[in-house]
Enzyme design. Structure first.
Site, PDB file in Angstrom:
ATOM      1  N   SER A 182       0.889  -1.344  -0.026  1.00 15.88           N
ATOM      2  CA  SER A 182      -0.102   0.107  -0.208  1.00 15.88           C
ATOM      3  C   SER A 182       0.736   1.269  -0.035  1.00 15.88           C
ATOM      4  O   SER A 182       0.191   2.379  -0.549  1.00 15.88           O
ATOM      5  CB  SER A 182      -0.899   0.012   1.152  1.00 15.88           C
ATOM      6  OG  SER A 182      -0.086  -0.200   2.238  1.00 15.88           O
ATOM      7  N   HIS A 210      -5.517  -3.500  -2.094  1.00 19.29           N
ATOM      8  CA  HIS A 210      -5.341  -2.484  -3.097  1.00 19.29           C
ATOM      9  C   HIS A 210      -5.344  -3.121  -4.481  1.00 19.29           C
ATOM     10  O   HIS A 210      -5.423  -2.175  -5.323  1.00 19.29           O
ATOM     11  CB  HIS A 210      -4.031  -1.750  -3.039  1.00 19.29           C
ATOM     12  CG  HIS A 210      -3.990  -0.613  -2.050  1.00 19.29           C
ATOM     13  ND1 HIS A 210      -4.477   0.512  -2.084  1.00 19.29           N
ATOM     14  CD2 HIS A 210      -3.875  -0.527  -0.509  1.00 19.29           C
ATOM     15  CE1 HIS A 210      -4.390   1.198  -0.888  1.00 19.29           C
ATOM     16  NE2 HIS A 210      -3.925   0.588  -0.122  1.00 19.29           N
ATOM     17  N   LYS A 241     -11.933  -0.112  -0.615  1.00 20.01           N
ATOM     18  CA  LYS A 241     -10.991   0.764  -1.529  1.00 20.01           C
ATOM     19  C   LYS A 241     -11.682   0.983  -3.001  1.00 20.01           C
ATOM     20  O   LYS A 241     -12.762   1.507  -2.968  1.00 20.01           O
ATOM     21  CB  LYS A 241      -9.528   0.011  -1.669  1.00 20.01           C
ATOM     22  CG  LYS A 241      -8.906   0.340  -0.175  1.00 20.01           C
ATOM     23  CD  LYS A 241      -7.667  -0.308   0.217  1.00 20.01           C
ATOM     24  CE  LYS A 241      -7.491   0.353   1.566  1.00 20.01           C
ATOM     25  NZ  LYS A 241      -6.215  -0.558   2.051  1.00 20.01           N
TER      26      LYS A 241
HETATM   27  C1  LIG Z   1      -6.563  -0.933   3.646  1.00 17.11           C
HETATM   28  C2  LIG Z   1      -5.544  -1.935   3.849  1.00 17.11           C
HETATM   29  C3  LIG Z   1      -6.297  -2.940   4.665  1.00 17.11           C
HETATM   30  C4  LIG Z   1      -7.547  -2.635   5.555  1.00 17.11           C
HETATM   31  O1  LIG Z   1      -8.622  -2.325   4.795  1.00 17.11           O
HETATM   32  P1  LIG Z   1     -10.062  -1.756   5.461  1.00 17.11           P
HETATM   33  O2  LIG Z   1     -11.158  -2.384   4.635  1.00 17.11           O
HETATM   34  O3  LIG Z   1      -9.672  -0.279   5.316  1.00 17.11           O
HETATM   35  O4  LIG Z   1     -10.055  -1.944   7.023  1.00 17.11           O
HETATM   36  C5  LIG Z   1      -5.678  -4.392   4.862  1.00 17.11           C
HETATM   37  N1  LIG Z   1      -4.686  -4.612   3.962  1.00 17.11           N
HETATM   38  C6  LIG Z   1      -4.085  -3.793   3.222  1.00 17.11           C
HETATM   39  C7  LIG Z   1      -2.881  -4.063   2.466  1.00 17.11           C
HETATM   40  C8  LIG Z   1      -4.539  -2.318   3.061  1.00 17.11           C
HETATM   41  O5  LIG Z   1      -3.871  -1.581   2.393  1.00 17.11           O
END
Ligand SMILES: *Cc1c(COP(=O)(O)O)cnc(C)c1O
Length: 393
Positions: A182, A210, A241
């Protein structure tokens, strides 16, 4: 009067300020969009994870409203008591079809999916072999499991192999990587990790937060992108996301999903999604399948913006995704770069320790399908002016 037992927090905050790591929360005045008002300033927004613009897509909006009208605003219970509604199961079936796995279980967030799953699958006698840049929710899940945690340098498959060679086969072992990292935007070395998992008989888990809605056919993720169907035991995806809503899910075998029903603590002890969330996520899958031009536009914009930043001479690391970091090193400098960009009309968040290692502070940019070329060109022009002024380029 008793002394304030939380007095040390003021000193901690001062330490954050001294390091340039103190963050004030930026506030969106309206909806999440490519160009939007933040802290009362109209800016090109390069900081959201709203890859396809689905947060404001008319179909998702309409379905959420409709579900609220017909089913109410809340689920009223945890999934394992009275909080499993038909619409939750519809979403899970639809996701399983989309991911081409036997079953799917949805969690309240991607964080809950990772933390809940890792801690449910492994125990104190087990071993977790984890990329050093894996997401915080994986790290927390690993700690909660009380398994031995062995970290390999970022994307270093040879180092992961050396670790596995040292683990007696009697220990259950989980090999785990993000699909897309990320903060750097590069991809996990998934084909090589599949080989390794098969050779050493470990469980392989990939966190595609992502990559969901971004990589693979119609946004099916990195497993689809690399053609690794059937070789990754535990696939985590997000609905927060590119899907534009909220949630995380685990895709895999029926047995995996049923065990998570019984053991994953966020599933057992935290209330399920409101019907509007499940309805909007169902609509998101429909949109991914019926509007492939969104994904095309995302990747067109990604290529344009990445090439632009590179041509200006910024250090953009090894990104292969719509996430492009502008790495400057010093946290103070990253925050100043971000602030100056904001004054000019571009929101790109500065990111420092502990989100990225010390000395690798950066401004992170994420383009979306909904940015126009003019907006992206404007952002590049601002990066040029501000980056030159600060001596970054
Ligand atoms: C954003 C993210 C999460 C968490 O996801 P949410 O739905 O926002 O809690 C988990 N793993 C990675 C790699 C992320 O970038």
């Amino acid at each position: 009067m008793r002394p304030d037992p939380l007095a040390y927090l003021a000193a901690d905050l001062q330490a954050l300020r001294d390091e340039g790591l103190y963050r004030h929360l930026r506030v969106l005045d309206g909806e999440q969009a490519a160009r939007t008002s933040i802290d009362h300033r109209l800016v090109v927004n390069l900081s959201s994870n709203n890859y396809l613009g689905l947060t404001t897509h008319p179909t998702l909006r309409e379905r959420a409203v409709e579900a609220t009208r017909t089913l109410g605003v809340g689920a009223g219970s945890v999934r394992t008591i009275a909080g499993t509604m038909d619409i939750h199961l519809q979403l899970e079936r639809r996701l399983a079809e989309f991911k081409r796995t036997e079953a799917v279980v949805v969690f309240q967030s991607g964080f809950a999916a990772n933390a809940g799953t890792v801690s449910a699958l492994l125990g104190p006698d087990d071993v977790i072999v984890s990329d050093e840049l894996n997401h915080a929710s994986i790290i927390d899940g690993a700690r909660l499991s009380r398994a031995a945690i062995k970290v390999f340098p970022h994307r270093d498959v040879a180092a992961a192999r050396r670790i596995l060679e040292g683990v007696p086969r009697t220990h259950r072992t989980l090999l785990i990587s993000d699909g897309v990292f990320s903060m750097d935007g590069d991809l996990g070395a998934l084909p090589a990790l599949c080989d390794l998992a098969e050779e050493f008989g470990c469980i392989l888990m990939v966190d595609d937060a992502h990559a969901s809605g971004v990589f693979g056919r119609q946004g099916r993720g990195t497993i689809d992108h690399f053609g690794l169907h059937g070789r990754v035991d535990v696939q985590v995806g997000t609905l927060s996301k590119a899907f534009g809503v909220l949630g995380g899910y685990v895709a895999g075998s029926r047995a995996l999903v049923e065990i998570l029903y019984h053991r994953a603590r966020p599933f057992l002890f935290s209330t399920s999604h409101p019907p509007a969330v499940a309805a909007a996520c169902l609509a998101a899958i429909e949109v991914l399948e019926s509007e492939p031009e969104l994904l095309d536009r995302l990747w067109d914009n990604t290529r344009f913006f990445k090439a632009g930043l590179g041509a200006l001479g910024f250090n953009t690391g090894a990104s292969e995704s719509p996430i492009t970091p502008v790495i400057v090193g010093d946290a103070g400098l990253a925050m100043t770069l971000s602030d100056r960009l904001f004054e000019k009309g571009v929101f790109a968040q500065g990111i420092g320790f502990p989100t990225v290692p010390r000395g690798k502070a950066r401004v992170r940019t994420i383009v979306t399908a909904t940015h126009t070329r003019d907006q992206l060109q404007f952002a590049l022009d601002c990066f040029k002016t501000v980056g030159t002024g600060l001596g970054v380029i």
